[in-house]
Design a protein around this motif. Structure first.
Motif, PDB file in Angstrom:
ATOM      1  N   ASN A  30       0.824  -1.205   0.000  1.00 43.65           N
ATOM      2  CA  ASN A  30       0.000   0.000   0.000  1.00 43.65           C
ATOM      3  C   ASN A  30       0.855   1.251   0.000  1.00 43.65           C
ATOM      4  O   ASN A  30       0.330   2.363   0.122  1.00 43.65           O
ATOM      5  CB  ASN A  30      -0.999   0.003   1.161  1.00 43.65           C
ATOM      6  CG  ASN A  30      -0.323  -0.140   2.499  1.00 43.65           C
ATOM      7  OD1 ASN A  30       0.863   0.140   2.643  1.00 43.65           O
ATOM      8  ND2 ASN A  30      -1.061  -0.591   3.486  1.00 43.65           N
ATOM      9  N   ASN A  31       2.167   1.089  -0.140  1.00 42.63           N
ATOM     10  CA  ASN A  31       3.043   2.241  -0.275  1.00 42.63           C
ATOM     11  C   ASN A  31       4.330   1.799  -0.961  1.00 42.63           C
ATOM     12  O   ASN A  31       4.814   0.683  -0.714  1.00 42.63           O
ATOM     13  CB  ASN A  31       3.378   2.840   1.096  1.00 42.63           C
ATOM     14  CG  ASN A  31       4.318   4.022   0.981  1.00 42.63           C
ATOM     15  OD1 ASN A  31       4.431   4.644  -0.059  1.00 42.63           O
ATOM     16  ND2 ASN A  31       5.016   4.315   2.065  1.00 42.63           N
ATOM     17  N   GLN A  33       8.111   3.811  -2.128  1.00 43.43           N
ATOM     18  CA  GLN A  33       8.895   5.032  -2.239  1.00 43.43           C
ATOM     19  C   GLN A  33      10.201   4.737  -2.967  1.00 43.43           C
ATOM     20  O   GLN A  33      10.777   3.649  -2.812  1.00 43.43           O
ATOM     21  CB  GLN A  33       9.241   5.603  -0.858  1.00 43.43           C
ATOM     22  CG  GLN A  33       8.082   6.260  -0.134  1.00 43.43           C
ATOM     23  CD  GLN A  33       8.527   6.848   1.192  1.00 43.43           C
ATOM     24  OE1 GLN A  33       8.410   6.203   2.232  1.00 43.43           O
ATOM     25  NE2 GLN A  33       9.004   8.072   1.171  1.00 43.43           N
ATOM     26  N   PHE A  35      14.079   6.340  -3.192  1.00 45.63           N
ATOM     27  CA  PHE A  35      15.016   7.242  -2.526  1.00 45.63           C
ATOM     28  C   PHE A  35      16.312   7.307  -3.328  1.00 45.63           C
ATOM     29  O   PHE A  35      16.718   6.332  -3.961  1.00 45.63           O
ATOM     30  CB  PHE A  35      15.377   6.735  -1.126  1.00 45.63           C
ATOM     31  CG  PHE A  35      14.258   6.766  -0.133  1.00 45.63           C
ATOM     32  CD1 PHE A  35      13.410   5.676   0.007  1.00 45.63           C
ATOM     33  CD2 PHE A  35      14.053   7.868   0.675  1.00 45.63           C
ATOM     34  CE1 PHE A  35      12.385   5.676   0.936  1.00 45.63           C
ATOM     35  CE2 PHE A  35      13.030   7.886   1.613  1.00 45.63           C
ATOM     36  CZ  PHE A  35      12.195   6.786   1.729  1.00 45.63           C
ATOM     37  N   LEU A  43      19.732  10.325   2.563  1.00 46.53           N
ATOM     38  CA  LEU A  43      18.621   9.691   1.844  1.00 46.53           C
ATOM     39  C   LEU A  43      17.613  10.762   1.454  1.00 46.53           C
ATOM     40  O   LEU A  43      17.030  11.422   2.312  1.00 46.53           O
ATOM     41  CB  LEU A  43      17.948   8.644   2.715  1.00 46.53           C
ATOM     42  CG  LEU A  43      18.674   7.312   2.852  1.00 46.53           C
ATOM     43  CD1 LEU A  43      18.117   6.520   4.012  1.00 46.53           C
ATOM     44  CD2 LEU A  43      18.577   6.514   1.566  1.00 46.53           C
ATOM     45  N   ASN A  45      14.127  11.665  -0.504  1.00 48.64           N
ATOM     46  CA  ASN A  45      12.868  11.094  -0.947  1.00 48.64           C
ATOM     47  C   ASN A  45      12.554  11.597  -2.359  1.00 48.64           C
ATOM     48  O   ASN A  45      12.359  12.787  -2.557  1.00 48.64           O
ATOM     49  CB  ASN A  45      11.778  11.506   0.036  1.00 48.64           C
ATOM     50  CG  ASN A  45      10.523  10.691  -0.117  1.00 48.64           C
ATOM     51  OD1 ASN A  45      10.274  10.120  -1.165  1.00 48.64           O
ATOM     52  ND2 ASN A  45       9.734  10.653   0.930  1.00 48.64           N
ATOM     53  N   TYR A  48       6.833   9.191  -3.742  1.00 43.56           N
ATOM     54  CA  TYR A  48       5.915   8.334  -3.004  1.00 43.56           C
ATOM     55  C   TYR A  48       4.895   7.884  -4.035  1.00 43.56           C
ATOM     56  O   TYR A  48       4.103   8.701  -4.520  1.00 43.56           O
ATOM     57  CB  TYR A  48       5.269   9.105  -1.857  1.00 43.56           C
ATOM     58  CG  TYR A  48       4.057   8.452  -1.257  1.00 43.56           C
ATOM     59  CD1 TYR A  48       2.801   9.039  -1.369  1.00 43.56           C
ATOM     60  CD2 TYR A  48       4.156   7.251  -0.574  1.00 43.56           C
ATOM     61  CE1 TYR A  48       1.687   8.447  -0.819  1.00 43.56           C
ATOM     62  CE2 TYR A  48       3.045   6.653  -0.018  1.00 43.56           C
ATOM     63  CZ  TYR A  48       1.809   7.254  -0.149  1.00 43.56           C
ATOM     64  OH  TYR A  48       0.705   6.655   0.392  1.00 43.56           O
ATOM     65  N   PHE A  86      17.280   3.526  -3.934  1.00 45.06           N
ATOM     66  CA  PHE A  86      16.585   2.500  -3.180  1.00 45.06           C
ATOM     67  C   PHE A  86      15.082   2.560  -3.439  1.00 45.06           C
ATOM     68  O   PHE A  86      14.491   3.648  -3.535  1.00 45.06           O
ATOM     69  CB  PHE A  86      16.809   2.677  -1.672  1.00 45.06           C
ATOM     70  CG  PHE A  86      18.191   2.346  -1.213  1.00 45.06           C
ATOM     71  CD1 PHE A  86      19.087   3.352  -0.877  1.00 45.06           C
ATOM     72  CD2 PHE A  86      18.606   1.037  -1.091  1.00 45.06           C
ATOM     73  CE1 PHE A  86      20.371   3.057  -0.434  1.00 45.06           C
ATOM     74  CE2 PHE A  86      19.885   0.721  -0.655  1.00 45.06           C
ATOM     75  CZ  PHE A  86      20.768   1.739  -0.328  1.00 45.06           C
ATOM     76  N   VAL A  90       5.851  -0.754   1.682  1.00 47.45           N
ATOM     77  CA  VAL A  90       5.099  -1.078   2.892  1.00 47.45           C
ATOM     78  C   VAL A  90       4.079  -2.140   2.511  1.00 47.45           C
ATOM     79  O   VAL A  90       3.211  -1.895   1.663  1.00 47.45           O
ATOM     80  CB  VAL A  90       4.407   0.159   3.486  1.00 47.45           C
ATOM     81  CG1 VAL A  90       3.488  -0.250   4.642  1.00 47.45           C
ATOM     82  CG2 VAL A  90       5.444   1.170   3.961  1.00 47.45           C
ATOM     83  N   TYR A  96       3.337  -1.148   8.625  1.00 48.75           N
ATOM     84  CA  TYR A  96       3.472   0.229   8.147  1.00 48.75           C
ATOM     85  C   TYR A  96       4.917   0.720   8.192  1.00 48.75           C
ATOM     86  O   TYR A  96       5.166   1.921   8.096  1.00 48.75           O
ATOM     87  CB  TYR A  96       2.562   1.201   8.913  1.00 48.75           C
ATOM     88  CG  TYR A  96       1.114   1.060   8.547  1.00 48.75           C
ATOM     89  CD1 TYR A  96       0.290   0.189   9.254  1.00 48.75           C
ATOM     90  CD2 TYR A  96       0.580   1.771   7.478  1.00 48.75           C
ATOM     91  CE1 TYR A  96      -1.037   0.039   8.897  1.00 48.75           C
ATOM     92  CE2 TYR A  96      -0.748   1.625   7.130  1.00 48.75           C
ATOM     93  CZ  TYR A  96      -1.555   0.755   7.844  1.00 48.75           C
ATOM     94  OH  TYR A  96      -2.864   0.609   7.492  1.00 48.75           O
ATOM     95  N   ILE A  97       5.868  -0.179   8.327  1.00 47.87           N
ATOM     96  CA  ILE A  97       7.291   0.168   8.327  1.00 47.87           C
ATOM     97  C   ILE A  97       7.887  -0.286   6.996  1.00 47.87           C
ATOM     98  O   ILE A  97       7.700  -1.434   6.591  1.00 47.87           O
ATOM     99  CB  ILE A  97       8.024  -0.506   9.497  1.00 47.87           C
ATOM    100  CG1 ILE A  97       7.372  -0.126  10.823  1.00 47.87           C
ATOM    101  CG2 ILE A  97       9.506  -0.148   9.468  1.00 47.87           C
ATOM    102  CD1 ILE A  97       7.441   1.341  11.177  1.00 47.87           C
ATOM    103  N   PRO A  98       8.624   0.583   6.298  1.00 53.22           N
ATOM    104  CA  PRO A  98       9.141   0.220   4.971  1.00 53.22           C
ATOM    105  C   PRO A  98      10.185  -0.883   4.996  1.00 53.22           C
ATOM    106  O   PRO A  98      11.023  -0.949   5.896  1.00 53.22           O
ATOM    107  CB  PRO A  98       9.771   1.533   4.475  1.00 53.22           C
ATOM    108  CG  PRO A  98       9.132   2.604   5.279  1.00 53.22           C
ATOM    109  CD  PRO A  98       8.856   1.992   6.614  1.00 53.22           C
ATOM    110  N   THR A  99      10.133  -1.733   3.957  1.00 53.72           N
ATOM    111  CA  THR A  99      11.159  -2.737   3.690  1.00 53.72           C
ATOM    112  C   THR A  99      11.911  -2.304   2.443  1.00 53.72           C
ATOM    113  O   THR A  99      11.298  -1.983   1.422  1.00 53.72           O
ATOM    114  CB  THR A  99      10.528  -4.117   3.463  1.00 53.72           C
ATOM    115  OG1 THR A  99       9.832  -4.522   4.642  1.00 53.72           O
ATOM    116  CG2 THR A  99      11.595  -5.149   3.121  1.00 53.72           C
ATOM    117  N   PHE A 100      13.244  -2.315   2.538  1.00 48.72           N
ATOM    118  CA  PHE A 100      14.081  -1.808   1.453  1.00 48.72           C
ATOM    119  C   PHE A 100      14.635  -2.924   0.575  1.00 48.72           C
ATOM    120  O   PHE A 100      14.917  -4.035   1.049  1.00 48.72           O
ATOM    121  CB  PHE A 100      15.275  -1.049   2.032  1.00 48.72           C
ATOM    122  CG  PHE A 100      14.961   0.351   2.450  1.00 48.72           C
ATOM    123  CD1 PHE A 100      14.262   0.599   3.614  1.00 48.72           C
ATOM    124  CD2 PHE A 100      15.357   1.422   1.670  1.00 48.72           C
ATOM    125  CE1 PHE A 100      13.956   1.900   3.994  1.00 48.72           C
ATOM    126  CE2 PHE A 100      15.073   2.725   2.047  1.00 48.72           C
ATOM    127  CZ  PHE A 100      14.370   2.959   3.204  1.00 48.72           C
TER     128      PHE A 100
END
Lengths: 110, 112
Positions: A30-31, A33, A35, A43, A45, A48, A86, A90, A96-100
């Motif tokens: 659901n998200n 991004q 970078f 980093l 942004n 989004y 990068f 999410v 709700y914490i981003p995975t890279f």
């Protein structure tokens, strides 16, 4: 957890060339991004973009959520575009914490 | 508006020493997280918090502790530093409304 794969891992360009960076992800998000990490480690942004297409100057990004990928386009590259790009996602229903992803290292030569 | 502030920017520790990396945000974000960045590995999640008083482990939590007593602050503690913890550490915050994450400028930690 969700897996994020970026390609290519490394990219070397001459100034003025165009490039496409890809981000694949293994589950619904659901998200998303993009970078840019500059040579000083900061980093920045860029976008989004959980779905659709966005443009910002020479950069644009497209996310096709149903097919689980996103693309970052860099046109007329400049030496200041050098750094690591990068993708971070999410996962839907997650924390709700981003995975890279591991990033794409870009070097633009003058 | 300062965003996400990390201190210190650089630190050298001896093996076995302890220290706390500070992170503060002024955007009233409910989510905060700590990542470490190692060459070729991207950013890996250490610990995260979805609100004051609530923390959870990420992908690489061993050797690190966190607490979240206020919405603004999310310190990361190394109780007994090891050379394997040499890395660049980033703190991030985000909000459920947009999920767009904002990052601090990083802390470069060397353990000798």
């Amino acid at each position: 957890g969700i897996q994020v794969e970026q390609s290519p891992p490394d990219l070397i360009l001459q100034e003025g060339a165009n490039s496409t960076l890809r981000c694949n992800f293994s589950d619904s998000v659901n998200n998303l991004q993009w970078f840019h990490q500059n040579p000083w480690g900061q980093l920045i942004n860029l976008f989004y973009i959980p779905s659709g297409t966005k443009q910002n100057g020479r950069l644009s990004a497209t996310t096709v959520a149903t097919e689980r990928y996103s693309l970052l386009y860099i046109s007329s590259s400049q030496t200041t575009d050098s750094g690591v790009y990068f993708c971070a996602v999410v996962e839907t229903g997650g924390s709700y914490i981003p995975t890279f992803g591991r990033g794409t290292s870009l070097i633009v030569h003058p | 508006n300062a965003g996400v502030t990390q201190t210190p920017k650089f630190q050298v520790l001896k093996t076995g020493q302890s220290m706390t990396l500070q992170c503060a945000q002024d955007m009233n974000h409910e989510y905060m997280s700590w990542y470490r960045q190692d060459p070729g590995m991207g950013l890996r999640l250490i610990h995260y918090s979805v609100g004051a008083g609530i923390t959870d482990q990420g992908e690489v939590p061993n050797g690190y502790n966190v607490s979240r007593s206020t919405t603004e602050d999310f310190p990361l503690r190394l109780l007994s530093a090891a050379p394997s913890q040499t890395s660049v550490y980033f703190c991030a915050s985000s909000t459920r409304r947009s999920s767009s994450a904002f990052f601090g400028q990083g802390t470069r930690l060397t353990v000798v």
